[in-house]
Write a protein that holds these residues in place. Sequence first.
Motif, PDB file in Angstrom:
ATOM      1  N   SER A 147      23.178  17.638 189.784  1.00 43.41           N
ATOM      2  CA  SER A 147      23.348  16.449 189.169  1.00 43.41           C
ATOM      3  C   SER A 147      22.893  16.515 187.736  1.00 43.41           C
ATOM      4  CB  SER A 147      23.095  15.179 189.951  1.00 43.41           C
ATOM      5  OG  SER A 147      21.487  15.185 190.227  1.00 43.41           O
ATOM      6  N   GLN A 191      24.761  18.562 185.468  1.00 44.12           N
ATOM      7  CA  GLN A 191      25.846  17.730 184.956  1.00 44.12           C
ATOM      8  C   GLN A 191      25.424  16.612 183.842  1.00 44.12           C
ATOM      9  OE1 GLN A 191      28.571  16.533 188.129  1.00 44.12           O
ATOM     10  NE2 GLN A 191      30.394  16.506 186.555  1.00 44.12           N
ATOM     11  N   GLN A 192      24.536  16.075 184.095  1.00 43.79           N
ATOM     12  CA  GLN A 192      24.117  15.003 183.248  1.00 43.79           C
ATOM     13  C   GLN A 192      23.800  15.938 181.812  1.00 43.79           C
ATOM     14  OE1 GLN A 192      20.987  12.444 184.533  1.00 43.79           O
ATOM     15  NE2 GLN A 192      21.154  12.990 186.471  1.00 43.79           N
ATOM     16  N   CYS A 193      23.125  16.726 181.879  1.00 42.34           N
ATOM     17  CA  CYS A 193      22.696  17.548 180.539  1.00 42.34           C
ATOM     18  C   CYS A 193      23.982  18.130 179.942  1.00 42.34           C
ATOM     19  CB  CYS A 193      21.879  18.612 180.786  1.00 42.34           C
ATOM     20  SG  CYS A 193      19.970  17.953 181.358  1.00 42.34           S
ATOM     21  N   ASN A 218      19.127  11.603 177.048  1.00 39.65           N
ATOM     22  CA  ASN A 218      20.002  11.363 175.711  1.00 39.65           C
ATOM     23  C   ASN A 218      18.782  11.425 174.711  1.00 39.65           C
ATOM     24  OD1 ASN A 218      22.382  10.785 176.865  1.00 39.65           O
ATOM     25  ND2 ASN A 218      22.144   8.496 177.117  1.00 39.65           N
ATOM     26  N   ASP A 232      27.156  16.785 180.021  1.00 42.07           N
ATOM     27  CA  ASP A 232      27.550  15.662 179.743  1.00 42.07           C
ATOM     28  C   ASP A 232      27.044  15.070 178.393  1.00 42.07           C
ATOM     29  OD1 ASP A 232      29.606  15.450 181.672  1.00 42.07           O
ATOM     30  OD2 ASP A 232      28.531  14.193 183.019  1.00 42.07           O
ATOM     31  N   ALA A 233      25.789  15.143 178.399  1.00 44.28           N
ATOM     32  CA  ALA A 233      24.937  14.656 177.141  1.00 44.28           C
ATOM     33  C   ALA A 233      24.927  15.694 175.902  1.00 44.28           C
ATOM     34  CB  ALA A 233      23.374  14.648 177.560  1.00 44.28           C
ATOM     35  N   ASN A 287      34.082  23.958 181.976  1.00 43.41           N
ATOM     36  CA  ASN A 287      34.495  22.739 181.501  1.00 43.41           C
ATOM     37  C   ASN A 287      34.162  22.410 180.270  1.00 43.41           C
ATOM     38  OD1 ASN A 287      36.267  22.717 183.629  1.00 43.41           O
ATOM     39  ND2 ASN A 287      34.512  21.679 184.776  1.00 43.41           N
ATOM     40  N   TYR A 288      32.522  22.692 180.108  1.00 36.27           N
ATOM     41  CA  TYR A 288      32.131  22.453 178.680  1.00 36.27           C
ATOM     42  C   TYR A 288      32.000  23.631 177.639  1.00 36.27           C
ATOM     43  CZ  TYR A 288      30.475  18.586 181.585  1.00 36.27           C
ATOM     44  OH  TYR A 288      30.704  17.521 182.490  1.00 36.27           O
TER      45      TYR A 288
END
Length: 276
Positions: free
Chosen positions: A85, A88-90, A57, A92-93, A123-124
């Motif tokens: 993983s 995916q975190q990146c 973040n 999502d952020a 999806n992003y």
Amino acid sequence: MTLQEKFNELEQKNSALLATNFYNFETVTGILQAVKTLGMPIILQASPSTIDYLGVNMTVALARSSLEKHEVEGWLHLDHAHSFSLIQQCLDAGFDSVMIDASEKSFEENVEITSKVTELAKNYGANVEAELGYVAKLGQAQQKEDGFTKPEEAKKFEEQTGINALAVAIGSAHGFYTSEPKLDLDRLQEIDNVTECALVLHGGSGIPKNQVQEGIRRGIRKINVATEIKDIFMSTLQADLRDNDEIDLRKVFPPAIHKVDELVQSKLMIIKSLHN
């Protein structure tokens, strides 16, 4: 504009984006001062090590707030990730682009791992970069021709994974070069002829200007620079601190920031001068 759209625009203009790694407030400031001065776009890259240091973040917040402060066009990219993983975190952020590096796996494994990432990234609306072939990393032996990207494999890899960008092995390496690199530009042209994705040059630190420019003419759309940024920042800082008892960080860091600014301007001018 998405990074994928930007790559399409660059393809029409036969140009490229500089992609620079940043590590803290000071390095991202030096990079974006250069970008602001020359009025050019940039890709800001964060490696897994930088994310370990700053946190996901904070990495996003630093990049986004800095781009806004300097009023420049730019994208945030995850460089050389091996972990699904983390990718995916990146995403999502709020990262615009991610790189899955499974280049040391077999071709089939690379396809399988990369395909999972491209499916996730849809999806992003994010850009996905992968690597095919052997681009030597820090501490590894310089690559030999048998580890170069094969055009027929690049075509097959793109078709099977749906990637947006591909880092190709054509003679570059991460880190410092022990001798002047010689890019296999004919191979690059062959790869560009059979693929549609944006081609990426890793190990951009230390490659001669004429080779970089010819690489752009033959299909390179993204040029990575990291090692030189770390080196110029730290060497400047170390030299300034050697006989200096200053304890105010706000007075210590600016000369190193300025050197990063100068370096990045010189790299951007390689691209800009190609079209002058």
